[in-house]
Structures are given as structure tokens and as C-alpha cells.
Write an enzyme that holds these catalytic residues in place. Structure first.
Site, PDB file in Angstrom:
ATOM      1  N   LEU A   9       0.864  -1.178   0.000  1.00  0.00           N
ATOM      2  CA  LEU A   9       0.000   0.000   0.000  1.00  0.00           C
ATOM      3  C   LEU A   9       0.902   1.230   0.000  1.00  0.00           C
ATOM      4  CD1 LEU A   9      -2.740   1.456   0.313  1.00  0.00           C
ATOM      5  CD2 LEU A   9      -2.570   1.044   2.781  1.00  0.00           C
ATOM      6  N   GLY A  12      -0.027   8.481  -1.564  1.00  0.00           N
ATOM      7  CA  GLY A  12       0.412   9.518  -2.490  1.00  0.00           C
ATOM      8  C   GLY A  12       0.995   8.944  -3.768  1.00  0.00           C
ATOM      9  N   SER A  15       1.028  10.379  -8.425  1.00  0.00           N
ATOM     10  CA  SER A  15       2.043  11.098  -9.197  1.00  0.00           C
ATOM     11  C   SER A  15       3.335  11.142  -8.402  1.00  0.00           C
ATOM     12  CB  SER A  15       1.569  12.525  -9.516  1.00  0.00           C
ATOM     13  OG  SER A  15       1.346  13.248  -8.310  1.00  0.00           O
ATOM     14  N   GLY A  16       4.366  11.735  -8.994  1.00  0.00           N
ATOM     15  CA  GLY A  16       5.620  11.955  -8.306  1.00  0.00           C
ATOM     16  C   GLY A  16       6.305  10.671  -7.880  1.00  0.00           C
ATOM     17  N   GLY A  18       5.729   8.666  -5.460  1.00  0.00           N
ATOM     18  CA  GLY A  18       4.830   7.568  -5.138  1.00  0.00           C
ATOM     19  C   GLY A  18       4.489   6.725  -6.348  1.00  0.00           C
ATOM     20  N   SER A 133      13.786  12.354   4.203  1.00  0.00           N
ATOM     21  CA  SER A 133      14.445  13.292   3.285  1.00  0.00           C
ATOM     22  C   SER A 133      15.850  13.535   3.790  1.00  0.00           C
ATOM     23  CB  SER A 133      13.674  14.616   3.237  1.00  0.00           C
ATOM     24  OG  SER A 133      14.442  15.638   2.614  1.00  0.00           O
ATOM     25  N   TYR A 146       9.602  22.152   7.392  1.00  0.00           N
ATOM     26  CA  TYR A 146       9.707  20.895   6.644  1.00  0.00           C
ATOM     27  C   TYR A 146      10.774  19.995   7.256  1.00  0.00           C
ATOM     28  CZ  TYR A 146      10.470  17.602   2.845  1.00  0.00           C
ATOM     29  OH  TYR A 146      10.602  16.449   2.112  1.00  0.00           O
TER      30      TYR A 146
END
Length: 270
Positions: A9, A12, A15-16, A18, A133, A146
Site C-alpha cells: 500500500l 500519495g 504522481s511523483g 509515489g 528526506s 519541513y
């Protein structure tokens, strides 16, 4: 119905990054279900099933997980990829938009994890892959909120990994660097822009955009996600692409020199 294939699963996934992750997991033998806030049915890859999901709503998370279990009978891997960015100096970001960022990037991960853990525990195995990240390791100017969310995901993941190992469940992190995925399209501008930061913010944004446009191929990160999902003896962290070198430099380079070079690379002076 219980799928004979392992089921992944991916949040997101329309797109991108994901979407690349979903495709790579499918090629690795998984039955993949993606999620998107505004769509259900099929994604851009027509063989990717999509379910509607808003990671900020408890009822939406429960409904999405229940839908996957009803259809496939299992969830072997959860990839917590859904997220957003926030631009601007910390002083320029309203508390409301910082709270929104945390609700998606941190509490969304927690909601999804809490929703799948009982099922993974019952089936006796599972893997949760949280997308962090490089900015979860090296906080950068004009990315305070962020970076804070990614630091939170790092600490949360490491703690939960300790808690669930005895249930044959692992929680691991994938740490991308700059990746050509259009991430800027999902990055909010500050609510309260201030003249004091305007010139530096613009310079920094331009430098980040150039690094993203010249960054890693998303398939490199997708490959790291597959490894994180499938390694028999998984590592806690999987730096991907350019983040591997930056992660090593962060650990071993003199702190002052590293930070000075970081500011220089993001065009905010010495």
C-alpha cells in the site's frame, strides 16, 4: 479474498515519487494499491489500483485500509510517501500552515502506521517504509518546518521499529536527496512573507529548484524503496542517490565547514 501475492500500500501514489515507487514494487512482484486524496479507480499507470485517502482524517485512513484488506486480505508493506513541503523562513510561516504540514507529514504517517499494525501483527509479518528526506538529517535554511517534520519522522520510525521487532515487523526509512519528481508543485508558500527575507528566500528557492531539476532520477529512489521493502535483514536507513554522499559528509565532515558549504550551496551566504 486473500491475494497470493504480497500486497503493498503506497500513499500519495498518483504522481511523483509515489507513482515510481508503486511501479517498481509492482515489477518486484507485489500487488500494489496506491492512494490519492482526490481520486479512486486507476492511476496514470492503468494497472495501478487507487483508493481515496486523506491522511489527515482518521475515518479516511480507516476506510482506505479496510478497503485494501477487503479486496486482498493482507497488507505486507506500507509505504508512507504522501507529504507536502513548506517554503519560507520560519518567521514567515504561520502556525496554522505549520500545523497543516505536521498533520500531513508526521501525523499522517502515525495514522497510517497505527491502522496497519494490528493486521501486520495478526499475519505475523510486515514492513513499514517511511519516506524521509536528506533534510531530515541536515536542516536547511528556509525549510525549518519541513525539516522539523522529517526529523520527527526519523525519530518516530526508529522508536516504533524497536517496539514491533518482536512481532516480525520492521519500520525503516528511505532518505531521498534532490529528486526530479515535481515536488515543488506540492510546496506551499509562506503565509506571512517579510521583506527582510525576500531576497535571500528567492535566491535559496532558485538554488533548490536547480538542484531538484538536476537531481536524482526518481527510479533511483524507487529502487531504494524496493530494497527497504524486501531486504531480508533490512537496514534502518536507506539514503538514496545523492543523499548517500551527503549523509556520509554530515556524519564525518567538520560541522562548521559542512554548514558553511550548505549555506553556500543554497545561496544564503556564509
Amino acid at each position: 479474498m486473500t491475494s497470493s501475492q504480497p500486497v503493498a500500500l503506497v500513499t500519495g501514489a498518483k504522481s511523483g515519487l509515489g507513482r515510481f515507487a508503486a511501479r517498481a514494487l509492482g515489477n518486484a512482484g507485489f500487488q500494489v494499491v496506491g492512494t490519492s486524496r482526490k481520486a479512486s479507480g486507476r492511476g496514470d499507470d492503468q494497472d495501478l489500483a487507487l483508493v481515496e485517502l486523506d491522511v489527515t482524517r482518521d475515518e479516511s485512513v480507516a476506510a482506505a485500509v479496510d478497503a485494501v484488506l477487503a479486496r486482498f486480505g493482507r497488507i505486507d508493506v506500507l509505504v508512507n510517501n504522501a507529504g507536502m513541503g513548506l517554503n519560507g523562513a520560519s518567521e514567515e510561516n504561520s502556525i496554522a500552515q505549520s500545523q497543516r504540514l505536521f498533520d500531513i507529514n508526521v501525523f499522517g504517517v502515525m495514522r497510517m502506521t497505527n491502522a496497519v499494525l494490528p493486521h501486520m501483527r495478526a499475519q505475523g509479518s510486515g514492513r513499514i517504509v517511511n519516506i524521509s528526506s536528506i533534510f531530515g538529517l541536515m536542516p536547511a535554511p528556509f525549510m525549518a518546518a519541513y525539516s522539523a517534520t522529517k526529523f520527527a519522522v526519523e525519530g518516530y520510525s526508529e522508536s516504533v521499529d524497536h517496539e514491533v521487532r518482536e512481532d516480525n515487523i520492521r519500520v525503516v526509512l528511505v532518505e531521498p536527496g534532490g529528486t526530479r519528481t515535481g515536488f515543488d508543485d506540492n510546496t506551499a508558500e509562506p503565509d506571512n512573507p517579510l521583506p527582510a527575507y525576500d531576497h535571500r528566500r528567492r535566491r535559496s528557492n532558485q538554488a533548490v529548484a536547480e538542484q531538484v531539476n538536476n537531481g536524482d532520477d526518481p527510479e533511483v529512489v524507487a529502487k531504494a524503496i524496493v530494497a527497504a521493502a524486501t531486504d531480508k535483514s533490512p537496514k534502518l536507513r536507506y539514503p538514496a542517490g545523492s543523499a548517500r554522499q551527503l549523509s556520509a559528509l554530515r556524519r564525518f565532515a567538520p560541522r562548521a565547514a559542512f554548514d558553511r558549504q550548505l549555506r553556500k550551496s543554497l545561496a544564503v551566504g556564509q
